[in-house]
Motif scaffolding. Structure first.
Motif, PDB file in Angstrom:
ATOM      1  N   SER A 292       3.974  -7.406   4.388  1.00  0.00           N
ATOM      2  CA  SER A 292       2.989  -6.117   4.650  1.00  0.00           C
ATOM      3  C   SER A 292       3.728  -5.055   4.352  1.00  0.00           C
ATOM      4  CB  SER A 292       2.474  -6.175   6.010  1.00  0.00           C
ATOM      5  OG  SER A 292       3.669  -5.990   6.966  1.00  0.00           O
ATOM      6  N   PRO A 293       3.123  -3.803   4.074  1.00  0.00           N
ATOM      7  CA  PRO A 293       3.668  -2.720   3.719  1.00  0.00           C
ATOM      8  C   PRO A 293       4.378  -2.124   5.045  1.00  0.00           C
ATOM      9  CG  PRO A 293       1.193  -2.438   3.737  1.00  0.00           C
ATOM     10  CD  PRO A 293       1.516  -3.658   3.763  1.00  0.00           C
ATOM     11  N   LEU A 355      -4.177  -5.839   1.132  1.00  0.00           N
ATOM     12  CA  LEU A 355      -3.204  -4.499   1.114  1.00  0.00           C
ATOM     13  C   LEU A 355      -3.154  -3.911   2.385  1.00  0.00           C
ATOM     14  CD1 LEU A 355      -3.984  -3.210  -2.452  1.00  0.00           C
ATOM     15  CD2 LEU A 355      -2.166  -4.807  -1.631  1.00  0.00           C
ATOM     16  N   THR A 356      -4.030  -3.880   3.176  1.00  0.00           N
ATOM     17  CA  THR A 356      -3.631  -3.069   4.617  1.00  0.00           C
ATOM     18  C   THR A 356      -3.401  -3.881   5.800  1.00  0.00           C
ATOM     19  OG1 THR A 356      -6.170  -3.142   4.846  1.00  0.00           O
ATOM     20  CG2 THR A 356      -5.388  -1.156   3.577  1.00  0.00           C
ATOM     21  N   GLY A 357      -3.487  -5.219   5.672  1.00  0.00           N
ATOM     22  CA  GLY A 357      -3.272  -6.021   6.759  1.00  0.00           C
ATOM     23  C   GLY A 357      -1.700  -5.810   7.470  1.00  0.00           C
ATOM     24  N   LYS A 358      -1.707  -6.306   8.689  1.00  0.00           N
ATOM     25  CA  LYS A 358      -0.556  -6.445   9.349  1.00  0.00           C
ATOM     26  C   LYS A 358       0.528  -7.437   8.904  1.00  0.00           C
ATOM     27  CE  LYS A 358      -1.459  -6.545  13.692  1.00  0.00           C
ATOM     28  NZ  LYS A 358      -1.392  -6.626  15.219  1.00  0.00           N
ATOM     29  N   VAL A 359      -0.038  -8.484   8.101  1.00  0.00           N
ATOM     30  CA  VAL A 359       0.655  -9.528   7.585  1.00  0.00           C
ATOM     31  C   VAL A 359       0.257  -9.802   6.352  1.00  0.00           C
ATOM     32  CG1 VAL A 359       1.480 -11.895   7.975  1.00  0.00           C
ATOM     33  CG2 VAL A 359       1.121 -10.476  10.042  1.00  0.00           C
ATOM     34  N   VAL A 419      11.859  -5.474  -0.451  1.00  0.00           N
ATOM     35  CA  VAL A 419      11.118  -4.303  -0.381  1.00  0.00           C
ATOM     36  C   VAL A 419      10.429  -4.336  -1.771  1.00  0.00           C
ATOM     37  CG1 VAL A 419      10.853  -2.063   0.041  1.00  0.00           C
ATOM     38  CG2 VAL A 419      11.949  -3.691   1.514  1.00  0.00           C
ATOM     39  N   LEU A 420      11.262  -4.234  -3.012  1.00  0.00           N
ATOM     40  CA  LEU A 420      10.775  -4.004  -4.173  1.00  0.00           C
ATOM     41  C   LEU A 420       9.830  -5.061  -4.532  1.00  0.00           C
ATOM     42  CD1 LEU A 420      13.802  -3.007  -6.179  1.00  0.00           C
ATOM     43  CD2 LEU A 420      11.976  -1.704  -5.716  1.00  0.00           C
TER      44      LEU A 420
END
Length: 486
Positions: A292-293, A355-359, A419-420
């Motif tokens: 997740s982001p 894209l917006t989810g916690k996982v 992260v990349l």
């Protein structure tokens, strides 16, 4: 436009051939003599034994065998950390079989003291397949048998997904080859039971395309009882109902989905309320997870000493951004010059949720593959996206190898590279969303509507004139010309 009107044929319809219509595939066919000849007539002339569906089944079976090879190291040496991560053969099945009481005969959700973090129909599959494993107790042989039973069933439901996708595409059944050959399914399809929900949604969308709305809703509801995401497709149905003024398909499909979800859940809730509610508590209480982001941001923040996001902040930001994304998708659906296709809106909504989810677990990629094959069947973009998802899939396991071991650094993936990989996955999905949005605003770029099709997946919305669309100023409701949307 005239090109959007389906050509007339007596009897069978001419199929769209990928080697003619797709630039990438047309170039690849040069090594075997070029694309299919212009005088051939696939769909009109019988192909003999090699029908499209039989070839798609064969391709799916070959992909399933490739998926077995991916898990080969663990099938031989067992699923132990950190080697299962370094060998990129991790699966939830062995871990859950050993650590959720399945090996001892505890049935998920229903068993006394059971804490199973999946919806009820997934729990049902997990429990029934555990009953099929011969013997008792925890042993390497039983763990392998449990994995193999579930792997076999996943191959079967993948075939169902491919066939359902092929049958709802009208004159483009070969688009389902994206699902049959998808690297994302080969790599991640056997991590968990997600393909069951994918198959249920594919069947639901197929019956919706055939205007069998009750059955479509039942299957979508059953899919939601395996994984939440199939319900998101009802958001696309809602937007098309608003655009066309046809609300009966929404009411019937959503009503049937709610009824089937309740029918699947109520017996479990009545039999063991504590076990049933555990999934909902677990989902609400879990922190930001891998992929997740929010998790990636906190890793960077910890390294550079920024302020990290608290679980409460993530619980607010994640649904908040998803709601904003849905509002933007609704604006696209209601302002586009022409009514969007069902699959386009479904893809955008599910992609926004991812894209917006916690996982973002690696297996979530399988949610998008059939939807993209329906929304934008272009092989170049598909393969680039799948390649990036493959890098993300490998990065997850290499990073988990570092987290779960004290091994030599030469075998581990440091945080910045992980992260990349997360950022690359997000950028690739975002790019596909932009391409689909462009297709909506300019149907000349839409691979479906360029081939004399309106919306083969739209069911009651296919060919429907617009009831209204938002005007250029974004505030007024303007009737659309019927001829522009027929």
């Amino acid at each position: 436009m005239q090109e959007n009107q389906p050509p007339e044929h007596r009897g069978r319809s001419r199929l769209v051939v990928p080697s003619r219509s797709d630039v990438l595939l047309r170039n690849f066919t040069e090594v075997i003599g070029g694309p299919l000849g212009s005088r051939s007539a696939p769909g009109i002339v019988s192909p003999g034994i090699f029908t499209v569906e039989r070839v798609l089944i064969l391709l799916t079976v070959l992909s399933a065998l490739a998926g077995i090879l991916v898990k080969g190291y663990c099938r031989v040496n067992g699923w132990e950390s950190p080697t299962q991560f370094y060998a990129t053969c991790y699966s939830d099945f062995p871990d859950l079989f050993r650590n959720r009481g399945l090996a001892e005969g505890t049935f998920p959700v229903l068993g006394s003291g059971s804490q199973f973090e999946y919806p009820v129909l997934t729990a049902l599959i997990a429990g029934v397949t555990a009953w099929l494993v011969p013997g008792s107790g925890i042993s390497d042989a039983r763990v392998l048998a449990y994995f193999d039973i579930n792997l076999t069933l996943l191959a079967a439901v993948t075939v169902v997904t491919v066939l359902a996708t092929a049958r709802m595409t009208g004159r483009r059944p070969w688009d389902a080859a994206m699902v049959a050959l998808a690297p994302g399914i080969v790599l991640a399809g056997t991590i968990n039971w997600d393909m069951w929900a994918v198959a249920m949604l594919a069947l639901g969308m197929y019956f919706f395309s055939r205007q069998r709305l009750v059955l479509a809703g039942v299957l979508i509801g059953l899919g939601a009882a395996m994984n939440f995401y199939p319900l998101l497709v009802l958001g696309a149905v809602l937007l098309l109902a608003l655009r066309t003024g046809r609300f009966r398909p929404l009411l019937v499909t959503a009503g049937a989905a709610a009824a089937s979800w309740l029918a699947a859940n109520l017996p479990f809730a009545a039999a063991n309320p504590a076990g049933w509610v555990y999934f909902f508590q677990f989902s609400a209480d879990r922190d930001a997870g891998y992929g997740s982001p929010w998790f990636a941001y906190n890793l960077v923040a910890e390294r550079v000493r920024w302020t990290e996001l608290s679980p409460a902040a993530v619980d607010l930001l994640s649904p908040g951004l998803f709601v904003l994304s849905c509002a933007a998708i609704a604006a696209v659906a209601l302002t586009a010059p022409r009514r969007p296709r069902l699959a386009q809106l479904a893809f955008l909504i599910v992609a926004a949720f991812i894209l917006t989810g916690k996982v973002y677990s690696p297996q979530f990629v399988v949610w998008l593959i059939p939807l993209l094959a329906l929304a934008r069947p272009r092989w170049r973009d598909f393969l680039i996206w799948q390649g990036i998802e493959g890098l993300h899939w490998a990065a997850v396991w290499m990073y988990l190898g570092q987290v779960t071991s004290a091994g030599s650094s030469q075998h581990n993936l440091d945080m910045p590279y992980y992260v990349l990989a997360v950022a690359a996955h997000m950028a690739a999905v975002g790019y596909l969303m932009l391409r689909v949005t462009r297709d909506i605003y300019n149907p000349r770029y839409d691979p479906i509507r360029r081939h004399h099709l309106d919306d083969p997946h739209g069911g009651p919305f296919a060919g429907a004139p617009d009831g209204f669309r938002l005007g250029p100023g974004g505030s007024s409701v303007l009737p659309c010309k019927a001829g522009a949307n027929a």
